[in-house]
Design a protein around this motif. Structure first.
Motif, PDB file in Angstrom:
ATOM      1  N   VAL A  49       0.836  -1.200   0.000  1.00  0.00           N
ATOM      2  CA  VAL A  49       0.000   0.000   0.000  1.00  0.00           C
ATOM      3  C   VAL A  49       0.868   1.246   0.000  1.00  0.00           C
ATOM      4  N   THR A  50       0.552   2.180  -0.907  1.00  0.00           N
ATOM      5  CA  THR A  50       1.237   3.472  -0.938  1.00  0.00           C
ATOM      6  C   THR A  50       0.198   4.575  -1.045  1.00  0.00           C
ATOM      7  N   LEU A  51       0.266   5.540  -0.143  1.00  0.00           N
ATOM      8  CA  LEU A  51      -0.581   6.727  -0.180  1.00  0.00           C
ATOM      9  C   LEU A  51       0.343   7.905  -0.431  1.00  0.00           C
ATOM     10  N   THR A  52       0.295   8.463  -1.617  1.00  0.00           N
ATOM     11  CA  THR A  52       1.339   9.394  -2.052  1.00  0.00           C
ATOM     12  C   THR A  52       1.190  10.798  -1.484  1.00  0.00           C
ATOM     13  N   GLU A  53      -0.010  11.203  -1.065  1.00  0.00           N
ATOM     14  CA  GLU A  53      -0.220  12.568  -0.586  1.00  0.00           C
ATOM     15  C   GLU A  53      -0.723  12.570   0.847  1.00  0.00           C
ATOM     16  N   ALA A  54      -0.455  13.660   1.554  1.00  0.00           N
ATOM     17  CA  ALA A  54      -0.973  13.830   2.909  1.00  0.00           C
ATOM     18  C   ALA A  54      -2.498  13.914   2.868  1.00  0.00           C
ATOM     19  N   VAL A  55      -3.114  13.446   3.937  1.00  0.00           N
ATOM     20  CA  VAL A  55      -4.574  13.453   4.021  1.00  0.00           C
ATOM     21  C   VAL A  55      -5.061  14.873   4.314  1.00  0.00           C
ATOM     22  N   GLN A  56      -6.063  15.314   3.564  1.00  0.00           N
ATOM     23  CA  GLN A  56      -6.703  16.603   3.848  1.00  0.00           C
ATOM     24  C   GLN A  56      -7.910  16.354   4.749  1.00  0.00           C
ATOM     25  N   TRP A  57      -8.146  17.264   5.707  1.00  0.00           N
ATOM     26  CA  TRP A  57      -9.224  17.037   6.661  1.00  0.00           C
ATOM     27  C   TRP A  57      -9.864  18.362   7.059  1.00  0.00           C
ATOM     28  N   GLN A  58     -11.101  18.235   7.522  1.00  0.00           N
ATOM     29  CA  GLN A  58     -11.807  19.388   8.073  1.00  0.00           C
ATOM     30  C   GLN A  58     -12.772  18.898   9.146  1.00  0.00           C
ATOM     31  N   LEU A  59     -13.062  19.781  10.110  1.00  0.00           N
ATOM     32  CA  LEU A  59     -13.954  19.435  11.214  1.00  0.00           C
ATOM     33  C   LEU A  59     -15.243  20.239  11.196  1.00  0.00           C
ATOM     34  N   TRP A  60     -15.269  21.342  10.459  1.00  0.00           N
ATOM     35  CA  TRP A  60     -16.428  22.237  10.501  1.00  0.00           C
ATOM     36  C   TRP A  60     -16.782  22.688   9.092  1.00  0.00           C
ATOM     37  N   PRO A  61     -18.063  22.768   8.694  1.00  0.00           N
ATOM     38  CA  PRO A  61     -19.257  22.464   9.505  1.00  0.00           C
ATOM     39  C   PRO A  61     -19.539  20.974   9.627  1.00  0.00           C
ATOM     40  N   HIS A  62     -18.950  20.161   8.730  1.00  0.00           N
ATOM     41  CA  HIS A  62     -19.072  18.710   8.824  1.00  0.00           C
ATOM     42  C   HIS A  62     -17.682  18.108   8.682  1.00  0.00           C
ATOM     43  N   GLY A  63     -17.512  16.953   9.278  1.00  0.00           N
ATOM     44  CA  GLY A  63     -16.228  16.281   9.173  1.00  0.00           C
ATOM     45  C   GLY A  63     -15.998  15.729   7.776  1.00  0.00           C
ATOM     46  N   GLN A  64     -14.753  15.781   7.333  1.00  0.00           N
ATOM     47  CA  GLN A  64     -14.408  15.259   6.010  1.00  0.00           C
ATOM     48  C   GLN A  64     -12.937  14.859   5.980  1.00  0.00           C
ATOM     49  N   LEU A  65     -12.670  13.712   5.355  1.00  0.00           N
ATOM     50  CA  LEU A  65     -11.308  13.258   5.098  1.00  0.00           C
ATOM     51  C   LEU A  65     -11.163  13.049   3.604  1.00  0.00           C
ATOM     52  N   ARG A  66     -10.031  13.489   3.050  1.00  0.00           N
ATOM     53  CA  ARG A  66      -9.786  13.379   1.615  1.00  0.00           C
ATOM     54  C   ARG A  66      -8.421  12.705   1.399  1.00  0.00           C
ATOM     55  N   PHE A  67      -8.462  11.514   0.764  1.00  0.00           N
ATOM     56  CA  PHE A  67      -7.241  10.756   0.477  1.00  0.00           C
ATOM     57  C   PHE A  67      -6.963  10.839  -1.019  1.00  0.00           C
ATOM     58  N   ARG A  68      -5.726  11.098  -1.378  1.00  0.00           N
ATOM     59  CA  ARG A  68      -5.348  11.193  -2.790  1.00  0.00           C
ATOM     60  C   ARG A  68      -4.097  10.362  -3.065  1.00  0.00           C
ATOM     61  N   GLY A  69      -4.092   9.766  -4.281  1.00  0.00           N
ATOM     62  CA  GLY A  69      -2.907   9.037  -4.719  1.00  0.00           C
ATOM     63  C   GLY A  69      -2.705   7.697  -4.045  1.00  0.00           C
ATOM     64  N   LEU A  70      -3.787   6.884  -3.932  1.00  0.00           N
ATOM     65  CA  LEU A  70      -3.670   5.555  -3.346  1.00  0.00           C
ATOM     66  C   LEU A  70      -3.290   4.553  -4.439  1.00  0.00           C
ATOM     67  N   VAL A  71      -2.220   3.768  -4.205  1.00  0.00           N
ATOM     68  CA  VAL A  71      -1.761   2.764  -5.168  1.00  0.00           C
ATOM     69  C   VAL A  71      -1.474   1.474  -4.421  1.00  0.00           C
ATOM     70  N   LEU A  72      -1.927   0.349  -4.974  1.00  0.00           N
ATOM     71  CA  LEU A  72      -1.652  -0.973  -4.425  1.00  0.00           C
ATOM     72  C   LEU A  72      -0.807  -1.747  -5.437  1.00  0.00           C
ATOM     73  N   HIS A  73       0.373  -2.207  -5.009  1.00  0.00           N
ATOM     74  CA  HIS A  73       1.301  -2.937  -5.884  1.00  0.00           C
ATOM     75  C   HIS A  73       1.360  -4.404  -5.487  1.00  0.00           C
TER      76      HIS A  73
END
Length: 409
Positions: A49-73
């Motif tokens: 498993v490789t996740l190439t970018e840092a996770v983006q996140w927010q807490l307000w007004p709603h929680g959200q996580l954003r994952f980018r660049g996921l690769v499985l070799h």
């Protein structure tokens, strides 16, 4: 005034320290979440498993996580799965419930490579470890419910070298929900499929089904699929439909299916064809599978209307045949081994056969001399004809044999 000044300075110091702490959290949290997510996925997958970018996140007004660049070799470093972006939206109330719930997961740009082995098992079945890891606390994590799952712009490539099947599926959109063990949901999709082998062509597909996940696998209910397309730039699938009453796919790669119906209207060099099939039951266990059912073909231009009752097994297809050809009754049996270069063997009895009339109905490209170009067909046959007409001559109780003919590939 001096105590008030000290209090104000202390409060300003606390605000400054809190601001610095929040700044450091915002700066480093993305990298920390990437590490946590990557390690969590790696503990549950055989692939690297490789996740190439840092996770983006927010807490307000709603929680959200954003994952980018996921690769499985795989073990050789070849990518098997790549994902452009995964966005998960949630509220803290739902996330902290006894059974956590995520409002929505949107997956954009999923690229999946599926290889089929000699036993017919797709490669994703080997991506999971033999047993799920046990948390250090000794307690299983609570099952998470995804209320809505959406896949946008998904590409799936399938390669089955043993059976010479290669295709690419492009899914503009797939929507499902809820997704969780023990809960039922609905799935809807649209897809364009490009066939490379054994036939070259294209299919447009729309379908939906009910489903339910459990520890033993997934159950599908009332699956309906409509499709159209063309292949070899000659045949055109005007309208097709598949309906399956119930099916189940097990976690051990076994499956069974009941009450499946297929219908299709096809147009090609031999004119319009109407195809239909009913599969009463199909089962796969380990590397063996079996199916029973019946199928029918109607070709007005060839003046044929026939039906077969068939049995399909891992290494063979066989069945009986009955119907009419040019207003003459026919019956027989057939056998087709599922091996490389396997040739269909047909044993057929016909009351009467007018080959002159049949040849006139076929396009010129399908004939050579006085007879159809049988050597281009993967076929051996024994035909018993009560009354045969050929070249203006008529014969009684004729026998035609098509044996050991070269088959063009």
């Amino acid at each position: 005034m001096k105590p008030l000044r000290v209090l104000i300075m202390a409060l300003l110091g606390l605000v400054l320290v809190g601001g610095v702490a929040l700044g450091l959290l915002a700066w480093r949290a993305g990298a920390w979440l990437r590490t946590v997510a990557q390690e969590a996925l790696q503990s549950r997958l055989v692939l690297q498993v490789t996740l190439t970018e840092a996770v983006q996140w927010q807490l307000w007004p709603h929680g959200q996580l954003r994952f980018r660049g996921l690769v499985l070799h795989d073990a050789h470093g070849a990518p098997q799965v790549a994902v452009d972006e995964i966005v998960a939206g949630f509220t803290f109330g739902d996330l902290l419930a006894d059974r956590p719930r995520i409002a929505e997961v949107a997956v954009r740009g999923l690229h999946l490579k599926v290889d089929i082995d000699e036993q017919g098992r797709p490669s994703p079945l080997a991506w999971l470890p033999p047993a799920a890891p046990t948390p250090r606390s000794g307690r299983a994590l609570p099952a998470v419910v995804i209320e809505r799952l959406t896949l946008i712009g998904t590409e799936v490539r399938v390669d089955d070298p043993v059976r010479n099947v290669r295709l690419r599926a492009w899914l503009p959109r797939l929507a499902a929900g809820p997704v969780a063990l023990g809960e039922g949901g609905r799935l809807r999709l649209t897809a364009q499929i490009e066939l490379a082998a054994p036939l070259a062509g294209e299919l447009a597909v729309e379908g939906e089904t009910g489903y339910r996940f459990d520890a033993q696998g997934i159950r599908l209910d009332a699956l309906t699929t409509a499709f159209s397309g063309q292949w070899n730039r000659v045949w055109r699938l005007v309208e097709g439909r598949v309906d399956i009453g119930a099916a189940r796919v097990g976690a051990d790669a076994g499956w069974h299916m009941e009450a499946a119906e297929l219908s299709a209207q096809v147009d090609g060099p031999q004119g319009p064809l109407a195809l239909s099939a009913v599969i009463d039951r199909a089962v796969r266990a380990d590397t063996r599978w079996r199916a029973t059912g019946r199928a029918a073909l109607a070709a007005p231009r060839l003046d044929i209307d026939a039906e077969t009752v068939f049995q399909a097994e891992t290494d063979r297809l066989s069945g009986t045949l009955a119907g009419r050809l040019a207003d003459s009754a026919l019956e027989g049996r057939w056998f087709w081994p599922r091996t490389a270069g396997g040739t269909l063997d047909l044993q057929l009895t016909i009351d009467a056969l007018d080959l002159d009339r049949l040849r006139a109905r076929l396009p010129s490209a399908d004939t050579q001399g006085d007879l159809p170009r049988w050597q281009n067909w993967p076929l051996t046959a024994e035909l018993w004809v009560g009354r045969l007409r050929l070249g203006g001559m008529e014969s009684r109780n004729a026998r035609l044999s098509l044996q050991d003919l070269p088959v063009s590939r």
